[in-house]
Motif scaffolding. Structure first.
Motif, short mmCIF file in Angstrom:
data_model
loop_
_atom_site.label_atom_id
_atom_site.label_comp_id
_atom_site.label_asym_id
_atom_site.label_seq_id
_atom_site.Cartn_x
_atom_site.Cartn_y
_atom_site.Cartn_z
N ASP A 184 0.84 -1.21 0.00
CA ASP A 184 0.00 0.00 0.00
C ASP A 184 0.87 1.26 0.00
OD1 ASP A 184 -2.76 0.98 0.16
OD2 ASP A 184 -2.14 1.82 2.07
N ALA A 185 1.91 1.25 0.82
CA ALA A 185 2.81 2.41 0.87
C ALA A 185 3.57 2.57 -0.44
CB ALA A 185 3.79 2.25 2.03
N HIS A 186 3.98 1.44 -1.02
CA HIS A 186 4.74 1.49 -2.27
C HIS A 186 3.93 2.12 -3.39
CE1 HIS A 186 7.93 0.14 -5.01
NE2 HIS A 186 6.97 -0.27 -5.83
N LEU A 187 2.63 1.84 -3.42
CA LEU A 187 1.80 2.31 -4.52
C LEU A 187 1.14 3.66 -4.26
CD1 LEU A 187 0.04 -1.06 -5.43
CD2 LEU A 187 1.90 0.06 -6.66
N PHE A 188 0.95 4.05 -2.99
CA PHE A 188 0.18 5.25 -2.72
C PHE A 188 0.94 6.34 -1.97
CE2 PHE A 188 -3.14 2.01 -3.23
CZ PHE A 188 -3.92 2.62 -4.19
N GLU A 189 2.06 6.02 -1.36
CA GLU A 189 2.72 7.00 -0.52
C GLU A 189 4.05 7.51 -1.07
OE1 GLU A 189 2.91 5.34 3.39
OE2 GLU A 189 0.75 4.99 3.49
N VAL A 337 -9.14 9.07 -2.96
CA VAL A 337 -10.10 8.05 -2.53
C VAL A 337 -9.73 7.52 -1.15
CG1 VAL A 337 -10.99 5.74 -3.03
CG2 VAL A 337 -10.75 7.41 -4.87
N ARG A 338 -8.44 7.29 -0.93
CA ARG A 338 -7.99 6.76 0.37
C ARG A 338 -8.32 7.73 1.50
NH1 ARG A 338 -2.79 6.36 1.20
NH2 ARG A 338 -2.58 4.39 2.30
N HIS A 340 -10.79 9.60 1.87
CA HIS A 340 -12.22 9.64 2.19
C HIS A 340 -12.71 8.36 2.85
CE1 HIS A 340 -12.06 13.18 -0.40
NE2 HIS A 340 -13.23 13.53 0.08
N TYR A 341 -11.83 7.38 3.04
CA TYR A 341 -12.19 6.18 3.78
C TYR A 341 -11.72 6.33 5.22
CZ TYR A 341 -13.73 3.28 -0.13
OH TYR A 341 -14.43 2.76 -1.16
N ALA A 342 -12.45 5.65 6.11
CA ALA A 342 -12.00 5.63 7.51
C ALA A 342 -10.63 4.98 7.58
CB ALA A 342 -13.00 4.86 8.37
N PRO A 343 -9.77 5.39 8.52
CA PRO A 343 -8.41 4.89 8.56
C PRO A 343 -8.32 3.37 8.68
CG PRO A 343 -8.63 6.78 9.99
CD PRO A 343 -10.01 6.44 9.54
N GLU A 344 -9.34 2.72 9.29
CA GLU A 344 -9.21 1.27 9.51
C GLU A 344 -9.74 0.44 8.35
OE1 GLU A 344 -13.30 2.44 10.94
OE2 GLU A 344 -11.25 3.24 11.05
N VAL A 345 -10.23 1.07 7.31
CA VAL A 345 -10.83 0.33 6.20
C VAL A 345 -9.82 0.18 5.08
CG1 VAL A 345 -12.66 0.31 4.47
CG2 VAL A 345 -13.14 1.11 6.79
N PHE A 346 -9.71 -1.03 4.59
CA PHE A 346 -8.78 -1.31 3.51
C PHE A 346 -9.33 -0.75 2.21
CE2 PHE A 346 -7.27 -3.95 0.01
CZ PHE A 346 -5.92 -3.96 0.23
N LEU A 347 -8.50 -0.07 1.46
CA LEU A 347 -8.94 0.52 0.20
C LEU A 347 -8.91 -0.55 -0.89
CD1 LEU A 347 -9.69 2.83 -1.63
CD2 LEU A 347 -7.28 3.39 -1.85
#
Length: 347
Positions: A184-189, A337-338, A340-347
């Motif tokens: 997730d970090a590799h693709l979004f951060e 999109v990430r 707007h999701y709650a922190p505990e929900v997987f995108l």
């Protein structure tokens, strides 16, 4: 691989017993002719029940799977992102995600003891991670075309290719030691300047260029997956599915090249994209391995039936921070999109 049977006198029988029931396969029979096969099927499988519909198909007119295709047909392991599970089994807390996007320390693919390709492992791993970035952006870009309701069937096909491109990118990261948080970090951060996408990504705009981009990326992934397909089922599945994608893009390429309304535009797009595709295998130092991979890529691209390829004779290095507006838009949408999701929900 799927194959055509050779039993010319064997017929498969499908019967429907009522207007609301499904058409089911009920058995097989041997007959000398097609008309005789139908009448024999009626007497054999319709003797006790009234039939609403009866289909008889010569076995040699079918394409059937073999034992080697079980991995390709196992959707639950081949496409886990398509299985129901959101949000319960795919829930996690991103607050514990690593601060950096660096991948975990792992043993490079192919570096296991006794593997003759061990010395080439790091170089091959760099190629895989670079192609994963290309697949990720391509998948996101193709997802934008699912809303084209003018040609719904093609839109669904392109959407399926986009889904599989994203799934393959995730699988590649998993096979190289990334857990869910690291992927997730590799693709979004990571900032855009750290990405090393191919220069073809910047041309993912109009449809002719998208077709050629899809073609060259599918060819590159197929070529590299062939290196590990024999000893790793996941790579075999990636190879087989990307070859299907390659055939799809080839059909589009031939059509666009043949239509008078699009031939000039497509010929120009084909030349531009193939020229930039020289860096698809340019994520590592040039050596005999990357030269061989590039030669096989050139053969696949050249086998598409479209003249005018400008693919260089040897791979050229990838550059960090490329991708232009296409990559920037892809990353911006994903991050939006990430958020707007709650922190505990997987995108």
């Amino acid at each position: 691989m799927p194959h055509v049977p050779t039993d010319t006198d064997v017929y498969e029988v499908f019967a429907q017993t009522g207007s609301g029931s499904p058409l089911n396969h009920v058995g097989s029979l041997v007959a000398p002719r097609r008309d005789a096969a139908w009448h024999l099927a009626k007497e054999t499988y319709g003797r006790r029940d009234d039939l609403f519909r009866l289909w008889v198909v010569r076995r040699t007119d079918l394409i059937v799977s073999s034992a080697d295709d079980r991995g390709l047909l196992a959707a639950k392991t081949r496409m886990p992102h398509r299985q129901p599970g959101f949000p319960t089994t795919r829930r996690r807390d991103r607050s514990v995600a690593p601060d950096t996007a660096a991948p975990p320390q792992q043993q490079p693919a192919g570096a296991a003891s006794g593997d003759p390709r061990g010395a080439a492992g790091p170089a091959v791993s760099r190629l895989w991670l670079a192609l994963a970035e290309d697949l990720f952006v391509l998948g996101n870009r193709l997802g934008e075309r699912i809303v084209d309701y003018i040609d719904l069937e093609e839109s669904l096909a392109v959407g399926s290719i986009g889904q599989e491109a994203l799934a393959h990118a995730e699988t590649i990261l998993t096979l190289h030691g990334f857990d869910a948080s690291a992927a997730d970090a590799h693709l979004f951060e990571r900032p855009q300047e750290q990405w090393r996408v191919s220069r073809v990504i910047g041309l993912l705009g109009d449809w002719p260029s998208t077709v050629v981009c899809g073609l060259v990326i599918a060819a590159a992934v197929s070529v590299l997956a062939e290196e590990r397909a024999a000893d790793e089922p996941a790579f075999a599945a990636i190879r087989d599915e990307q070859l299907v994608h390659l055939d799809h893009w080839r059909r589009w390429a031939r059509a666009l090249a043949a239509w008078p309304e699009t031939s000039e535009e497509f010929t120009r797009a084909y030349a531009d994209v193939t020229h930039r595709a020289g860096d698809l295998f340019g994520a590592g130092p040039q050596d005999t391995l990357t030269d061989a991979l590039h030669a096989r890529l050139a053969a696949l691209v050249g086998d598409s039936g479209v003249p005018g390829s400008r693919l260089p004779h040897r791979p050229v290095p990838r550059a960090a921070g490329t991708g232009g507006r296409v990559l920037a838009d892809c990353l911006a949408r994903g991050r939006l999109v990430r958020e707007h999701y709650a922190p505990e929900v997987f995108l």
